[in-house]
Motif scaffolding. Structure first.
Motif, mmCIF file in Angstrom:
data_model
loop_
_atom_site.group_PDB
_atom_site.id
_atom_site.type_symbol
_atom_site.label_atom_id
_atom_site.label_comp_id
_atom_site.label_asym_id
_atom_site.label_seq_id
_atom_site.Cartn_x
_atom_site.Cartn_y
_atom_site.Cartn_z
ATOM 1 N N ALA A 79 38.994 46.107 46.721
ATOM 2 C CA ALA A 79 40.256 46.820 46.956
ATOM 3 C C ALA A 79 40.471 47.920 45.928
ATOM 4 N N VAL A 80 40.086 47.670 44.685
ATOM 5 C CA VAL A 80 40.225 48.700 43.646
ATOM 6 C C VAL A 80 39.307 49.884 43.943
ATOM 7 N N VAL A 81 38.095 49.614 44.367
ATOM 8 C CA VAL A 81 37.156 50.699 44.703
ATOM 9 C C VAL A 81 37.696 51.501 45.881
ATOM 10 N N LEU A 82 38.187 50.817 46.909
ATOM 11 C CA LEU A 82 38.762 51.525 48.054
ATOM 12 C C LEU A 82 39.997 52.332 47.655
ATOM 13 N N GLU A 83 40.778 51.819 46.725
ATOM 14 C CA GLU A 83 41.945 52.568 46.250
ATOM 15 C C GLU A 83 41.515 53.838 45.514
ATOM 16 N N LEU A 84 40.473 53.746 44.730
ATOM 17 C CA LEU A 84 39.981 54.930 44.023
ATOM 18 C C LEU A 84 39.454 55.978 44.992
ATOM 19 N N LEU A 85 38.989 55.560 46.150
ATOM 20 C CA LEU A 85 38.506 56.509 47.152
ATOM 21 C C LEU A 85 39.638 57.094 47.991
ATOM 22 N N SER A 86 40.695 56.315 48.213
ATOM 23 C CA SER A 86 41.765 56.789 49.093
ATOM 24 C C SER A 86 42.989 57.326 48.356
ATOM 25 N N LEU A 87 43.311 56.767 47.214
ATOM 26 C CA LEU A 87 44.462 57.191 46.399
ATOM 27 C C LEU A 87 45.785 57.215 47.161
ATOM 28 N N ASN A 88 46.043 56.156 47.945
ATOM 29 C CA ASN A 88 47.319 56.106 48.652
ATOM 30 C C ASN A 88 48.114 54.846 48.349
ATOM 31 N N LEU A 89 47.713 54.081 47.359
ATOM 32 C CA LEU A 89 48.404 52.912 46.826
ATOM 33 C C LEU A 89 48.378 51.676 47.722
ATOM 34 N N VAL A 90 47.818 51.757 48.926
ATOM 35 C CA VAL A 90 47.774 50.580 49.796
ATOM 36 C C VAL A 90 46.795 49.553 49.238
ATOM 37 N N PHE A 91 45.586 49.982 48.927
ATOM 38 C CA PHE A 91 44.581 49.047 48.439
ATOM 39 C C PHE A 91 44.915 48.541 47.031
ATOM 40 N N ALA A 92 45.670 49.312 46.267
ATOM 41 C CA ALA A 92 46.119 48.824 44.957
ATOM 42 C C ALA A 92 47.076 47.651 45.138
ATOM 43 N N MET A 93 47.956 47.751 46.134
ATOM 44 C CA MET A 93 48.877 46.652 46.411
ATOM 45 C C MET A 93 48.120 45.422 46.917
ATOM 46 N N ILE A 94 47.073 45.635 47.727
ATOM 47 C CA ILE A 94 46.261 44.517 48.205
ATOM 48 C C ILE A 94 45.509 43.882 47.038
ATOM 49 N N ALA A 95 45.022 44.688 46.121
ATOM 50 C CA ALA A 95 44.316 44.158 44.953
ATOM 51 C C ALA A 95 45.259 43.312 44.096
ATOM 52 N N ILE A 96 46.470 43.779 43.877
ATOM 53 C CA ILE A 96 47.435 43.024 43.078
ATOM 54 C C ILE A 96 47.823 41.733 43.799
ATOM 55 N N GLY A 97 48.032 41.830 45.109
ATOM 56 C CA GLY A 97 48.373 40.636 45.882
ATOM 57 C C GLY A 97 47.258 39.609 45.868
ATOM 58 N N SER A 98 46.012 40.079 45.937
ATOM 59 C CA SER A 98 44.877 39.154 45.896
ATOM 60 C C SER A 98 44.706 38.553 44.506
ATOM 61 N N LEU A 99 44.919 39.346 43.498
ATOM 62 C CA LEU A 99 44.776 38.861 42.132
ATOM 63 C C LEU A 99 45.850 37.823 41.799
ATOM 64 N N VAL A 100 47.091 38.170 42.053
ATOM 65 C CA VAL A 100 48.193 37.269 41.703
ATOM 66 C C VAL A 100 48.316 36.134 42.717
ATOM 67 N N GLY A 101 48.306 36.478 44.004
ATOM 68 C CA GLY A 101 48.498 35.456 45.023
ATOM 69 C C GLY A 101 47.293 34.563 45.213
ATOM 70 N N GLY A 102 46.117 35.165 45.335
ATOM 71 C CA GLY A 102 44.916 34.374 45.595
ATOM 72 C C GLY A 102 44.362 33.695 44.366
ATOM 73 N N LEU A 103 44.055 34.487 43.358
ATOM 74 C CA LEU A 103 43.468 33.931 42.144
ATOM 75 C C LEU A 103 44.488 33.089 41.374
ATOM 76 N N GLY A 104 45.742 33.498 41.404
ATOM 77 C CA GLY A 104 46.787 32.735 40.716
ATOM 78 C C GLY A 104 46.972 31.354 41.310
ATOM 79 N N THR A 105 46.989 31.269 42.632
ATOM 80 C CA THR A 105 47.135 29.957 43.263
ATOM 81 C C THR A 105 45.865 29.121 43.104
ATOM 82 N N TRP A 106 44.693 29.760 42.996
ATOM 83 C CA TRP A 106 43.455 29.019 42.712
ATOM 84 C C TRP A 106 43.556 28.366 41.331
ATOM 85 N N LEU A 107 44.087 29.111 40.378
ATOM 86 C CA LEU A 107 44.245 28.551 39.035
ATOM 87 C C LEU A 107 45.215 27.365 39.025
#
Length: 164
Positions: A20-48
């Motif tokens: 998602a971070v790589v796609l955000e760097l290619l698109s620069l429209n903040l959508v993939f940045a929000m998905i990256a944050i959601g995956s990091l906090v929501g996915g990885l956080g709940t795994w922890l």
């Protein structure tokens, strides 16, 4: 023989975040940045926290959706606030200087714009009877379809800066 694959879901979450971070760097429209944050906090956080994979995916999806639809518009407005709108395509041609490539006949001819493009041109209504020879300086007033509406450029008098 096979390890428990759900024990390594943290790797999957990191792959999703990096992608998602790589796609955000290619698109620069903040959508993939929000998905990256959601995956990091929501996915990885709940795994922890040791929650099941279904809850991890649901948490990541819900958090990503909230970020995209609530936080992204606010951030986007803050990023573009106060910036002048960049003119592109046909909008950028108004006010551009040009040169007549042929003498204008009945108010129409061809003009080479300062950006190198040659356009079919016609004189604006205020100057429709003006004499325009080859090489005459013009100014683009507007674009009408595939025709540049031009007017003769006013050339300042040498040394005075005044227009004739």
């Amino acid at each position: 023989m096979f390890p428990d694959l759900f024990a390594y879901t943290w790797v999957l979450w990191l792959v999703v975040v990096v992608a998602a971070v790589v796609l955000e760097l290619l698109s620069l429209n903040l959508v993939f940045a929000m998905i990256a944050i959601g995956s990091l906090v929501g996915g990885l956080g709940t795994w922890l926290l040791g929650w099941p994979v279904a809850v991890q995916v649901l948490a990541a999806a819900v958090l990503s959706a909230l970020l995209v639809f609530i936080i992204r518009p606010v951030l986007y407005r803050l990023l573009v606030a106060g910036r002048p709108r960049e003119l592109t395509n046909v909008d950028a041609l108004s006010g551009m200087t040009a040169r007549a490539t042929v003498p204008f006949v009945d108010g129409g001819g061809f003009a080479r714009l300062a950006n190198g493009e040659t356009w079919t041109a016609r004189l604006d209504t205020a100057n429709e009877h003006a004499e325009v020879g080859a090489g005459a300086r013009l100014t683009v007033v507007s674009i009408d379809g595939a025709t540049a509406v031009v007017s003769p450029a006013t050339i300042p008098n040498p040394g005075t800066g005044a227009t004739p």
